[in-house]
Design a protein around this motif. Structure first.
Motif, PDB file in Angstrom:
ATOM      1  N   ASP A  73       0.799  -1.179   0.130  1.00 26.61           N
ATOM      2  CA  ASP A  73      -0.006  -0.019  -0.056  1.00 26.61           C
ATOM      3  C   ASP A  73       0.761   0.998  -0.096  1.00 26.61           C
ATOM      4  OD1 ASP A  73      -2.458  -1.369  -0.100  1.00 26.61           O
ATOM      5  OD2 ASP A  73      -3.146  -0.719   1.747  1.00 26.61           O
ATOM      6  N   ALA A  74       1.841   1.210   0.884  1.00 28.08           N
ATOM      7  CA  ALA A  74       2.991   2.591   0.924  1.00 28.08           C
ATOM      8  C   ALA A  74       3.421   2.764  -0.372  1.00 28.08           C
ATOM      9  CB  ALA A  74       3.972   2.152   1.875  1.00 28.08           C
ATOM     10  N   LEU A  75       3.625   1.679  -1.222  1.00 28.58           N
ATOM     11  CA  LEU A  75       4.638   1.730  -2.574  1.00 28.58           C
ATOM     12  C   LEU A  75       3.462   1.740  -3.753  1.00 28.58           C
ATOM     13  CD1 LEU A  75       7.479  -0.684  -1.966  1.00 28.58           C
ATOM     14  CD2 LEU A  75       7.524   1.949  -1.626  1.00 28.58           C
ATOM     15  N   ALA A  76       2.478   1.836  -3.689  1.00 32.83           N
ATOM     16  CA  ALA A  76       1.384   1.762  -4.608  1.00 32.83           C
ATOM     17  C   ALA A  76       1.456   3.110  -5.358  1.00 32.83           C
ATOM     18  CB  ALA A  76      -0.299   1.399  -4.109  1.00 32.83           C
ATOM     19  N   ASP A  77       0.816   3.103  -6.593  1.00 30.96           N
ATOM     20  CA  ASP A  77       0.764   4.268  -7.559  1.00 30.96           C
ATOM     21  C   ASP A  77       0.093   5.425  -6.851  1.00 30.96           C
ATOM     22  OD1 ASP A  77       2.254   2.822  -9.362  1.00 30.96           O
ATOM     23  OD2 ASP A  77       0.688   2.293 -10.540  1.00 30.96           O
ATOM     24  N   HIS A  78      -0.879   5.046  -6.156  1.00 33.98           N
ATOM     25  CA  HIS A  78      -1.565   6.086  -5.156  1.00 33.98           C
ATOM     26  C   HIS A  78      -1.580   5.619  -3.645  1.00 33.98           C
ATOM     27  CE1 HIS A  78      -2.682   8.172  -8.802  1.00 33.98           C
ATOM     28  NE2 HIS A  78      -3.547   6.972  -9.479  1.00 33.98           N
ATOM     29  N   PRO A  79      -0.467   5.934  -3.074  1.00 31.78           N
ATOM     30  CA  PRO A  79      -0.283   5.249  -1.827  1.00 31.78           C
ATOM     31  C   PRO A  79      -1.296   5.649  -0.726  1.00 31.78           C
ATOM     32  CG  PRO A  79       1.231   7.027  -2.138  1.00 31.78           C
ATOM     33  CD  PRO A  79       0.406   6.738  -3.534  1.00 31.78           C
ATOM     34  N   ARG A  80      -1.442   4.640   0.143  1.00 32.47           N
ATOM     35  CA  ARG A  80      -2.067   4.600   1.418  1.00 32.47           C
ATOM     36  C   ARG A  80      -1.079   4.315   2.726  1.00 32.47           C
ATOM     37  NH1 ARG A  80      -7.638   1.998   2.121  1.00 32.47           N
ATOM     38  NH2 ARG A  80      -7.526   3.234   4.036  1.00 32.47           N
ATOM     39  N   PHE A  81      -1.034   4.939   3.477  1.00 33.08           N
ATOM     40  CA  PHE A  81      -0.124   4.574   4.605  1.00 33.08           C
ATOM     41  C   PHE A  81      -0.981   4.011   6.078  1.00 33.08           C
ATOM     42  CE2 PHE A  81       2.691   8.540   3.483  1.00 33.08           C
ATOM     43  CZ  PHE A  81       3.279   7.634   2.515  1.00 33.08           C
ATOM     44  N   HIS A  82      -0.349   2.888   6.328  1.00 32.24           N
ATOM     45  CA  HIS A  82      -0.655   2.029   7.666  1.00 32.24           C
ATOM     46  C   HIS A  82       0.509   2.060   8.341  1.00 32.24           C
ATOM     47  CE1 HIS A  82      -4.043   0.695   5.076  1.00 32.24           C
ATOM     48  NE2 HIS A  82      -3.040   0.245   4.369  1.00 32.24           N
TER      49      HIS A  82
END
Length: 583
Positions: free
Chosen positions: A140-149
């Motif tokens: 998720d952190a490295l996604a093209d549109h990231p989300r942080f957990h």
């Protein structure tokens, strides 16, 4: 995700690009999960048997958790040698550690046969490396549109996945980066810094800002069920912190600790994998950030730990600082903000408290030090940087990490309306090492891991002889040495808590059956042995003695020419064998 086409600067020659499949990797960016797996498979193929991969579990979303075992098979099975364990990426956004884990693997397999220290390490020791403990959160952190957990993506403590009212950090403008949103607000706590508008300075306690616009700051993201007035800012929308799910010191009072110790599949699998390898003599978890080597305890002052163990940590830390430039700190003594609320349930505490091995958490990257020459405060996780430090970092990033700070630009937020997005790219600048500096930052830590592995205890058979007593009776004398630096039980804590089984020796006939001993057992317990570290204590003048050696004798009946085999083994110090012919 870091742009792989960006200018990366000069790479150290010994960490040159490694072509694998479709990817050319120079440890200068962060690999997505599939790329990492491809790199590991290619590394296994080119390692000439030094590296073997296995799956030790599955993540919450079903991704394989991979473990790399690195050792020279020509000198014995990995399980028969003392071992050092390294893991990385337990926290979703701390991806520099994963690069360091891969760089360690490359250092070992590339250096074997070329570098005397690496060659000796793989001949006599084993390395276990888990490069991505939390693949779901990292993806998720490295996604093209990231989300942080913080860590796991599993919804917790509410398990139905419902999005509660409040801020959810994510990339909302589609530029692939999560920055900061600012909202003009006469009651806001921030104003633009007069020397650099990208940097926000706190409104002073008296509220006087000389007519400058005040702002309220929010992490870039969406607002669930916005009521037009209040915004809840949960510390971690995903809830869980996998580094608080270990058994040592686990508590419901610790934020994100989970339902119970080992409730999360990533940690349950990790602990089981480590416990299944009793030859592990040292432990290191790779995190970010701070540019420090952290050691236990998180819950006890140094005065409650054995003095000998503190001495050993200091000796290891001296070499770690020499190699990496990172200073060593106790979590409790130096990094605990409020000692009424302790950071328990962490991996390094578990490794020391339950296994008795010397453990570390490496916090990679201190951008303040690079920008100013001064070290970040040990309370920076709670206090943050000073305005002067952040201003220096912004200026430094313009030269060394372009895009680290961006000007504010307007954006029509779906809930908040008109906002501005800009400021720091925390992920690529503050939390992780910029791409151009990644290889140079992580490389020295491979040498520190190798140093720790070579400090482990190691059994050797130094004496084996048979003395004839007449009437087919023989005295078989066995001399065993610990040629390592650490004692066989590793730590004083392990000795006190009886965490490690003693050395065991067995005398057998050539066919594998127990030898015909007289007046004693063929298989015996021989206690523990000190290492060279014990000889470094005691002041001067020194008298070492032989606390690193032991001798055992058997009386056996056998004919001249009969062959006997001896096996000496220890959970951590290894297994060695030798043969002797009577007469």
């Amino acid at each position: 995700m870091t742009n792989p086409s960006a200018e990366h600067g000069r790479r150290p020659d010994r960490l040159g690009p490694l072509a694998f499949g479709r990817v050319d990797y120079g440890f200068d960016r962060f690999l997505r999960y599939d790329e990492m797996v491809e790199w590991l498979r290619a590394a296994e193929s080119r390692s000439n048997g030094l590296l073997s991969l296995e799956v030790y579990g599955q993540s919450h979303l079903g991704r394989d958790l991979l473990l790399a075992t690195v050792s020279d098979p020509a000198t014995g099975a990995p399980a028969d040698k003392p071992a050092h364990w390294v893991d990385a990426n337990i926290h979703a956004v701390e991806v520099t550690g994963g690069v360091a884990a891969l760089a360690l693997i490359d250092r070992l397999i590339s250096g074997f046969g070329e570098d005397a220290t690496v060659t000796e390490a793989l001949r006599t020791r084993t390395f276990y490396i888990a490069p991505r403990v939390n693949p779901d959160g990292v993806e998720d952190a490295l996604a093209d549109h990231p989300r942080f957990h913080r860590s796991s993506v599993r919804p917790w403590p509410w398990t139905d996945g419902h999005r509660w009212p409040g801020l959810a950090p994510e990339d909302i403008d589609g530029d692939g980066v999560i920055r900061t949103m600012r909202i003009a607000d006469p009651d806001g706590a921030w104003v633009e810094h007069p020397d650099d508008p990208r940097v926000m300075a706190p409104v002073p306690a008296d509220g006087v800002v000389d007519g400058r616009q005040r702002y309220r700051l929010l992490c870039e993201g969406t607002i669930e069920n916005y009521d037009g007035f209040t915004i809840d800012t949960p510390r971690d929308p995903a809830g869980l912190d996998l580094n608080r799910n270990f058994p040592a010191g686990w508590s419901t009072s610790v934020l994100g600790s989970g339902d119970h110790p080992l409730s999360e599949p990533e940690i349950d699998s990790l602990v089981r994998a480590i416990r299944a390898r009793p030859n592990i003599c040292g432990y290191n978890a790779f995190h970010t950030s701070g540019g420090v080597l952290l050691r236990p305890s998180s819950t006890r002052p140094d005065g409650d730990l054995p003095a000998g163990d503190l001495w050993t940590w200091r000796r290891l830390a001296e070499r770690g600082t020499e190699l990496t430039g990172y200073r060593c700190h106790s979590v409790f003594e130096d990094f605990t903000w409020d000692r009424r609320h302790l950071m328990s349930g962490a991996a390094d505490d578990w490794a020391y408290d339950h296994l008795g091995v010397f453990s570390w958490t490496t916090e990679f990257w201190d951008v303040i030090h690079h920008a100013t020459g001064e070290r970040a405060s040990t309370h920076i996780w709670f206090e943050g940087p000073t305005v002067e430090q952040e201003l220096a970092v912004a200026r430094w990033s313009d030269q060394h990490a372009p895009g680290g700070y961006a000007p504010w630009r307007p954006f029509d937020h779906p809930q908040l309306g008109r906002v501005e997005i800009g400021g720091a790219d925390d992920f690529h600048l503050w939390t992780n090492t910029p791409s151009a500096m990644l290889a140079a930052e992580v490389h020295p830590h491979a040498d520190f891991a190798i140093h720790q592995a070579l400090a482990s205890p190691r059994l050797e058979i130094a004496l084996l002889e048979a003395i004839g007593l007449g009437d087919d009776l023989w005295r078989v004398r066995l001399g065993v040495s610990n040629t390592g630096w650490l004692p066989t039980e590793i730590s004083a804590h392990a000795r006190r808590e009886r965490l490690v089984l003693p050395i065991r020796a067995a005398l057998r006939n050539a066919d594998g059956g127990a030898a015909g001993t007289i007046g004693g057992q063929a298989t015996v317990q021989l206690g523990q042995l000190s290492g060279r570290a014990a000889m470094n204590l005691g002041g001067r003048p020194m008298s070492d003695g032989t606390p690193d050696r032991l001798i055992h004798e058997w009386t056996v009946r056998g004919s001249i020419g009969a062959e006997l085999a001896v096996e000496v083994s220890h959970q951590r110090a290894g297994r060695v064998t030798a043969r002797i012919e009577l007469g």
